[in-house]
Each structure stands twice: as structure tokens, then as C-alpha cells.
Scaffold this motif. Structure first.
Motif: not given
Length: 119
Positions: A37-50
Motif C-alpha cells: 500500500p502507498t502512503v495514501r492507501d495507509i492514511d485512508d485505511v487509518l482514517t476509516r479505522l479511526d
């Protein structure tokens, strides 16, 4: 539709796939060690996971990979995300995301049920 980030060698990942199949859920597989995953992918997942990046990090594996972990502070958040992108083996697994945005670290039955219901 559900996307699952998995490592086929991981028993929790295999259990998640078995549960998805048993539920008849439609899903796509991302072998995140082969397609990191890219930095953006990881950041997106983290946002969704809170969650923060250190919450999805396999910190016990860092030493074996020769990785020095940053401090667990908001100031070091970007460094953590970059570290996970550079060393995807450090990412907790499996991570599942449903089309509606429901995202879980699928290491237990309740989390898997939540994402399957949303998928």
C-alpha cells in the motif's frame, strides 16, 4: 464488495477468507506484501479505522526487520505511515474494507462479521 489485504501465510488471513467464502461475500484480494500500500492507501485505511498508524503496526516484528520505530506521537504520524509503506510486513493483517467504507482489522469473529454485513 470487500477488499482484503492479506498475507497468504497468515492464519488469521486464511480464516478471514474462509469466513468471506462461507458468507458468500464478494471480495478482492490484495497481497499487500507483493503490492504494498502507498502512503495514501495507509492514511485512508487509518482514517476509516479511526486509528493511528502505531495501532496497526506489528511492532514486535520491527527489530527482526532492522527497523527503529518512531515515537508514538502525532508529530511522528507521517513517519509511521511512511515506515508502514516502506516495510509492509509491519502492517497488521488482515485489513478488510467494504464498499460502504466499513473497515476492520479482521483478527476476530466480531470484526469479520461487521465487514461481511457491510459488504
Amino acid at each position: 464488495m470487500i477488499e482484503i489485504w492479506l498475507n497468504p501465510a497468515c492464519s488469521k488471513c486464511r480464516t478471514a477468507v474462509t469466513e468471506l467464502d462461507a458468507a458468500g461475500a464478494a471480495y478482492t484480494v490484495r497481497r499487500y506484501l507483493e503490492e504494498p500500500p502507498t502512503v495514501r492507501d495507509i492514511d485512508d485505511v487509518l482514517t476509516r479505522l479511526d486509528m493511528e498508524p502505531w495501532h496497526i503496526a506489528r511492532t514486535a516484528d520491527a527489530k527482526g526487520l532492522g527497523v527503529i520505530l518512531p515515537e508514538r506521537t502525532v508529530d511522528q504520524r507521517a513517519a509511521w505511515i511512511q515506515l508502514l509503506a516502506d516495510h509492509p510486513k509491519l502492517i497488521q493483517r488482515p485489513i478488510l474494507t467494504a464498499t460502504d467504507g466499513t473497515t476492520v482489522v479482521g483478527r476476530d469473529a466480531d470484526s469479520l462479521a461487521k465487514v461481511i454485513a457491510a459488504g
